[in-house]
Design a protein around this motif. Sequence first.
Motif, PDB file in Angstrom:
ATOM      1  N   ASN A 170       6.130   7.813 -10.520  1.00 24.75           N
ATOM      2  CA  ASN A 170       5.846   6.759 -11.428  1.00 24.75           C
ATOM      3  C   ASN A 170       7.031   6.104 -11.819  1.00 24.75           C
ATOM      4  O   ASN A 170       6.842   4.783 -11.816  1.00 24.75           O
ATOM      5  CB  ASN A 170       5.059   7.529 -12.710  1.00 24.75           C
ATOM      6  N   LEU A 171       8.004   6.556 -11.950  1.00 26.15           N
ATOM      7  CA  LEU A 171       9.396   5.757 -12.379  1.00 26.15           C
ATOM      8  C   LEU A 171       9.798   4.959 -11.138  1.00 26.15           C
ATOM      9  O   LEU A 171      10.110   3.740 -11.326  1.00 26.15           O
ATOM     10  CB  LEU A 171      10.687   6.943 -12.814  1.00 26.15           C
ATOM     11  N   SER A 172       9.784   5.430  -9.893  1.00 25.30           N
ATOM     12  CA  SER A 172      10.260   4.566  -8.898  1.00 25.30           C
ATOM     13  C   SER A 172       9.193   3.424  -8.557  1.00 25.30           C
ATOM     14  O   SER A 172       9.541   2.316  -8.378  1.00 25.30           O
ATOM     15  CB  SER A 172       9.966   5.350  -7.477  1.00 25.30           C
ATOM     16  N   TYR A 173       7.864   3.760  -8.780  1.00 24.19           N
ATOM     17  CA  TYR A 173       6.793   2.726  -8.747  1.00 24.19           C
ATOM     18  C   TYR A 173       6.997   1.574  -9.644  1.00 24.19           C
ATOM     19  O   TYR A 173       7.004   0.503  -9.586  1.00 24.19           O
ATOM     20  CB  TYR A 173       5.453   3.324  -8.840  1.00 24.19           C
ATOM     21  N   TRP A 174       7.358   1.959 -11.059  1.00 19.52           N
ATOM     22  CA  TRP A 174       7.788   1.130 -12.218  1.00 19.52           C
ATOM     23  C   TRP A 174       8.956   0.348 -11.713  1.00 19.52           C
ATOM     24  O   TRP A 174       8.666  -0.846 -11.904  1.00 19.52           O
ATOM     25  CB  TRP A 174       7.945   1.816 -13.366  1.00 19.52           C
ATOM     26  N   TRP A 175      10.002   0.843 -11.334  1.00 19.21           N
ATOM     27  CA  TRP A 175      11.093   0.167 -10.897  1.00 19.21           C
ATOM     28  C   TRP A 175      10.812  -0.874  -9.749  1.00 19.21           C
ATOM     29  O   TRP A 175      11.274  -2.076  -9.992  1.00 19.21           O
ATOM     30  CB  TRP A 175      12.156   1.169 -10.682  1.00 19.21           C
ATOM     31  N   VAL A 176      10.140  -0.293  -8.855  1.00 22.23           N
ATOM     32  CA  VAL A 176       9.835  -1.355  -7.597  1.00 22.23           C
ATOM     33  C   VAL A 176       9.113  -2.612  -8.094  1.00 22.23           C
ATOM     34  O   VAL A 176       9.121  -3.637  -7.793  1.00 22.23           O
ATOM     35  CB  VAL A 176       9.378  -0.737  -6.448  1.00 22.23           C
ATOM     36  N   THR A 177       7.955  -2.167  -8.980  1.00 21.57           N
ATOM     37  CA  THR A 177       6.916  -3.233  -9.314  1.00 21.57           C
ATOM     38  C   THR A 177       7.417  -4.287 -10.458  1.00 21.57           C
ATOM     39  O   THR A 177       7.216  -5.272 -10.407  1.00 21.57           O
ATOM     40  CB  THR A 177       5.581  -2.585  -9.433  1.00 21.57           C
ATOM     41  N   ARG A 178       8.006  -3.567 -11.644  1.00 19.02           N
ATOM     42  CA  ARG A 178       8.276  -4.412 -12.529  1.00 19.02           C
ATOM     43  C   ARG A 178       9.656  -4.341 -13.101  1.00 19.02           C
ATOM     44  O   ARG A 178      10.161  -5.263 -13.647  1.00 19.02           O
ATOM     45  CB  ARG A 178       7.412  -3.772 -13.745  1.00 19.02           C
ATOM     46  N   GLY A 179      10.371  -3.105 -13.062  1.00 14.47           N
ATOM     47  CA  GLY A 179      11.885  -2.786 -13.490  1.00 14.47           C
ATOM     48  C   GLY A 179      12.468  -3.676 -13.006  1.00 14.47           C
ATOM     49  O   GLY A 179      13.594  -4.505 -13.543  1.00 14.47           O
ATOM     50  N   ARG A 200       0.795  -1.284  -0.120  1.00 15.68           N
ATOM     51  CA  ARG A 200      -0.066  -0.059   0.157  1.00 15.68           C
ATOM     52  C   ARG A 200       0.978   1.208   0.042  1.00 15.68           C
ATOM     53  O   ARG A 200       0.174   2.290  -0.562  1.00 15.68           O
ATOM     54  CB  ARG A 200      -0.826   0.097   1.318  1.00 15.68           C
ATOM     55  N   SER A 201       1.969   1.063   0.682  1.00 18.95           N
ATOM     56  CA  SER A 201       2.867   2.301   0.686  1.00 18.95           C
ATOM     57  C   SER A 201       3.454   2.588  -0.600  1.00 18.95           C
ATOM     58  O   SER A 201       4.054   3.699  -0.930  1.00 18.95           O
ATOM     59  CB  SER A 201       3.860   2.085   1.724  1.00 18.95           C
ATOM     60  N   LEU A 202       3.361   1.604  -1.613  1.00 15.43           N
ATOM     61  CA  LEU A 202       4.084   1.925  -3.057  1.00 15.43           C
ATOM     62  C   LEU A 202       3.292   2.952  -3.694  1.00 15.43           C
ATOM     63  O   LEU A 202       3.851   3.718  -4.648  1.00 15.43           O
ATOM     64  CB  LEU A 202       4.059   0.769  -3.977  1.00 15.43           C
ATOM     65  N   ALA A 203       2.040   3.459  -3.418  1.00 11.75           N
ATOM     66  CA  ALA A 203       1.425   4.485  -4.119  1.00 11.75           C
ATOM     67  C   ALA A 203       1.891   5.816  -3.763  1.00 11.75           C
ATOM     68  O   ALA A 203       1.712   6.680  -4.817  1.00 11.75           O
ATOM     69  CB  ALA A 203      -0.156   4.469  -3.775  1.00 11.75           C
ATOM     70  N   SER A 204       2.783   5.832  -2.712  1.00 14.52           N
ATOM     71  CA  SER A 204       3.323   7.209  -2.570  1.00 14.52           C
ATOM     72  C   SER A 204       4.456   7.617  -3.380  1.00 14.52           C
ATOM     73  O   SER A 204       4.752   8.522  -3.264  1.00 14.52           O
ATOM     74  CB  SER A 204       3.634   7.371  -1.168  1.00 14.52           C
ATOM     75  N   LEU A 205       4.902   6.735  -4.105  1.00 15.62           N
ATOM     76  CA  LEU A 205       6.171   6.954  -5.081  1.00 15.62           C
ATOM     77  C   LEU A 205       5.763   7.313  -6.438  1.00 15.62           C
ATOM     78  O   LEU A 205       4.628   7.312  -6.797  1.00 15.62           O
ATOM     79  CB  LEU A 205       6.900   5.322  -5.586  1.00 15.62           C
TER      80      LEU A 205
END
Length: 141
Positions: free
Chosen positions: A35-44, A28-33
Amino acid sequence: MASPDSPSQEPPPPSPDTFRERLRDWKRSLASLNNLSYWWVTRGAWCAAAFTGLYLLSGALIGWTCAYEVMIGITSPAKMSAPPAAWALSMVGWLFVPAFIGAVSGYLVSQQVDRRQRESQEEFFQRIIDQVGPPPSGGAE
């Protein structure tokens, strides 16, 4: 009012969070990142890990120098001792790596352009109309 001799009536401390609750809170805390940081953590990171794993596997099977040369296209993967791994590395080196780098670079450039854009397209057109005047009507009189 409680007497000094009576035990305190404080509630017991809460139990520590379980692993599942901590994982849920992290997700749930990932929503605060951004776009690029979110993408890196979830997919990149997964994509980079898969590429690294394939490179390490190919390097162990065909040699590190050969793996590098196959990845960048100097040597044909058909000439290697483990052709399936070499072909996979060759395809990833030619398709995935440039696409990955281009996507990240394009995103970063578009972020910088958006930050520096001063006015929207509508504001721009309105400013031109205010300076020059409205466009002429289409009908001839």
